[in-house]
Design a protein around this motif. Structure first.
Motif, PDB file in Angstrom:
ATOM      1  N   MET A   1      14.956 -31.987  15.364  1.00 37.53           N
ATOM      2  CA  MET A   1      13.631 -32.518  15.644  1.00 37.53           C
ATOM      3  C   MET A   1      12.735 -31.434  16.257  1.00 37.53           C
ATOM      4  O   MET A   1      11.583 -31.322  15.891  1.00 37.53           O
ATOM      5  N   HIS A   2      13.288 -30.654  17.165  1.00 39.19           N
ATOM      6  CA  HIS A   2      12.510 -29.607  17.821  1.00 39.19           C
ATOM      7  C   HIS A   2      12.083 -28.536  16.813  1.00 39.19           C
ATOM      8  O   HIS A   2      10.948 -28.060  16.855  1.00 39.19           O
ATOM      9  N   LEU A   3      12.982 -28.188  15.902  1.00 36.49           N
ATOM     10  CA  LEU A   3      12.668 -27.167  14.908  1.00 36.49           C
ATOM     11  C   LEU A   3      11.582 -27.649  13.951  1.00 36.49           C
ATOM     12  O   LEU A   3      10.698 -26.880  13.565  1.00 36.49           O
ATOM     13  N   ALA A   4      11.620 -28.916  13.602  1.00 38.11           N
ATOM     14  CA  ALA A   4      10.591 -29.475  12.714  1.00 38.11           C
ATOM     15  C   ALA A   4       9.221 -29.438  13.388  1.00 38.11           C
ATOM     16  O   ALA A   4       8.218 -29.077  12.759  1.00 38.11           O
ATOM     17  N   ARG A   5       9.169 -29.789  14.649  1.00 39.25           N
ATOM     18  CA  ARG A   5       7.901 -29.758  15.388  1.00 39.25           C
ATOM     19  C   ARG A   5       7.386 -28.330  15.512  1.00 39.25           C
ATOM     20  O   ARG A   5       6.197 -28.062  15.341  1.00 39.25           O
ATOM     21  N   GLN A   6       8.289 -27.393  15.779  1.00 42.20           N
ATOM     22  CA  GLN A   6       7.897 -25.996  15.893  1.00 42.20           C
ATOM     23  C   GLN A   6       7.373 -25.466  14.553  1.00 42.20           C
ATOM     24  O   GLN A   6       6.375 -24.749  14.517  1.00 42.20           O
ATOM     25  N   SER A   7       8.016 -25.834  13.458  1.00 42.65           N
ATOM     26  CA  SER A   7       7.559 -25.416  12.137  1.00 42.65           C
ATOM     27  C   SER A   7       6.196 -26.007  11.815  1.00 42.65           C
ATOM     28  O   SER A   7       5.322 -25.325  11.265  1.00 42.65           O
ATOM     29  N   PHE A   8       6.002 -27.260  12.157  1.00 46.68           N
ATOM     30  CA  PHE A   8       4.711 -27.905  11.926  1.00 46.68           C
ATOM     31  C   PHE A   8       3.616 -27.229  12.745  1.00 46.68           C
ATOM     32  O   PHE A   8       2.528 -26.951  12.237  1.00 46.68           O
ATOM     33  N   ASN A   9       3.897 -26.943  14.007  1.00 46.45           N
ATOM     34  CA  ASN A   9       2.903 -26.284  14.868  1.00 46.45           C
ATOM     35  C   ASN A   9       2.558 -24.899  14.347  1.00 46.45           C
ATOM     36  O   ASN A   9       1.395 -24.495  14.379  1.00 46.45           O
ATOM     37  N   LEU A  10       3.544 -24.168  13.850  1.00 44.22           N
ATOM     38  CA  LEU A  10       3.292 -22.847  13.288  1.00 44.22           C
ATOM     39  C   LEU A  10       2.420 -22.940  12.037  1.00 44.22           C
ATOM     40  O   LEU A  10       1.479 -22.173  11.869  1.00 44.22           O
ATOM     41  N   ALA A  11       2.715 -23.905  11.174  1.00 48.88           N
ATOM     42  CA  ALA A  11       1.913 -24.093   9.967  1.00 48.88           C
ATOM     43  C   ALA A  11       0.491 -24.512  10.323  1.00 48.88           C
ATOM     44  O   ALA A  11      -0.480 -24.051   9.699  1.00 48.88           O
ATOM     45  N   LEU A  12       0.334 -25.345  11.308  1.00 46.08           N
ATOM     46  CA  LEU A  12      -0.985 -25.778  11.754  1.00 46.08           C
ATOM     47  C   LEU A  12      -1.771 -24.603  12.325  1.00 46.08           C
ATOM     48  O   LEU A  12      -2.956 -24.432  12.030  1.00 46.08           O
ATOM     49  N   PHE A  13      -1.108 -23.775  13.107  1.00 49.57           N
ATOM     50  CA  PHE A  13      -1.747 -22.592  13.665  1.00 49.57           C
ATOM     51  C   PHE A  13      -2.170 -21.627  12.558  1.00 49.57           C
ATOM     52  O   PHE A  13      -3.285 -21.096  12.583  1.00 49.57           O
ATOM     53  N   ALA A  14      -1.304 -21.413  11.590  1.00 48.15           N
ATOM     54  CA  ALA A  14      -1.628 -20.519  10.480  1.00 48.15           C
ATOM     55  C   ALA A  14      -2.821 -21.036   9.689  1.00 48.15           C
ATOM     56  O   ALA A  14      -3.700 -20.270   9.285  1.00 48.15           O
ATOM     57  N   ALA A  15      -2.877 -22.341   9.473  1.00 52.90           N
ATOM     58  CA  ALA A  15      -4.014 -22.927   8.750  1.00 52.90           C
ATOM     59  C   ALA A  15      -5.299 -22.787   9.552  1.00 52.90           C
ATOM     60  O   ALA A  15      -6.361 -22.492   8.992  1.00 52.90           O
ATOM     61  N   ALA A  16      -5.217 -22.962  10.854  1.00 52.53           N
ATOM     62  CA  ALA A  16      -6.408 -22.823  11.700  1.00 52.53           C
ATOM     63  C   ALA A  16      -6.909 -21.382  11.710  1.00 52.53           C
ATOM     64  O   ALA A  16      -8.118 -21.137  11.596  1.00 52.53           O
ATOM     65  N   VAL A  17      -6.006 -20.427  11.814  1.00 47.49           N
ATOM     66  CA  VAL A  17      -6.398 -19.012  11.797  1.00 47.49           C
ATOM     67  C   VAL A  17      -7.029 -18.654  10.460  1.00 47.49           C
ATOM     68  O   VAL A  17      -8.060 -17.989  10.403  1.00 47.49           O
ATOM     69  N   SER A  18      -6.427 -19.123   9.385  1.00 43.75           N
ATOM     70  CA  SER A  18      -6.957 -18.834   8.053  1.00 43.75           C
ATOM     71  C   SER A  18      -8.347 -19.429   7.872  1.00 43.75           C
ATOM     72  O   SER A  18      -9.251 -18.777   7.334  1.00 43.75           O
ATOM     73  N   THR A  19      -8.539 -20.643   8.327  1.00 39.31           N
ATOM     74  CA  THR A  19      -9.849 -21.294   8.222  1.00 39.31           C
ATOM     75  C   THR A  19     -10.890 -20.548   9.041  1.00 39.31           C
ATOM     76  O   THR A  19     -12.001 -20.286   8.571  1.00 39.31           O
ATOM     77  N   PHE A  20     -10.527 -20.196  10.267  1.00 43.36           N
ATOM     78  CA  PHE A  20     -11.451 -19.466  11.135  1.00 43.36           C
ATOM     79  C   PHE A  20     -11.838 -18.127  10.523  1.00 43.36           C
ATOM     80  O   PHE A  20     -13.014 -17.760  10.483  1.00 43.36           O
ATOM     81  N   MET A  21     -10.839 -17.386  10.032  1.00 46.59           N
ATOM     82  CA  MET A  21     -11.123 -16.086   9.424  1.00 46.59           C
ATOM     83  C   MET A  21     -11.975 -16.240   8.171  1.00 46.59           C
ATOM     84  O   MET A  21     -12.841 -15.405   7.909  1.00 46.59           O
ATOM     85  N   SER A  22     -11.763 -17.285   7.403  1.00 46.09           N
ATOM     86  CA  SER A  22     -12.574 -17.515   6.211  1.00 46.09           C
ATOM     87  C   SER A  22     -14.029 -17.768   6.584  1.00 46.09           C
ATOM     88  O   SER A  22     -14.943 -17.237   5.946  1.00 46.09           O
TER      89      SER A  22
END
Length: 55
Positions: A1-22
């Motif tokens: 469960m912890h690994l799934a949450r960490q993976s989701f948070n990382l993907a969310l962060f990556a999407a936010a960074v990509s959107t901001f940079m765009s």
């Protein structure tokens, strides 16, 4: 469960960074303060950095 949450948070962060940079890159292109290659390179580096999460 912890690994799934960490993976989701990382993907969310990556999407936010990509959107901001765009959005920032689009702003630079519209105001002609950067060329296409510089914006593309910066976005690529930021995305790679976000995916590694170890910059």
């Amino acid at each position: 469960m912890h690994l799934a949450r960490q993976s989701f948070n990382l993907a969310l962060f990556a999407a936010a960074v990509s959107t901001f940079m765009s959005l920032v890159g689009a702003g630079f292109l519209l105001t002609e303060k950067a060329n296409d290659g510089a914006v593309t390179a910066a976005e690529g580096m930021a995305e790679a950095c976000a995916m590694r999460s170890a910059c």
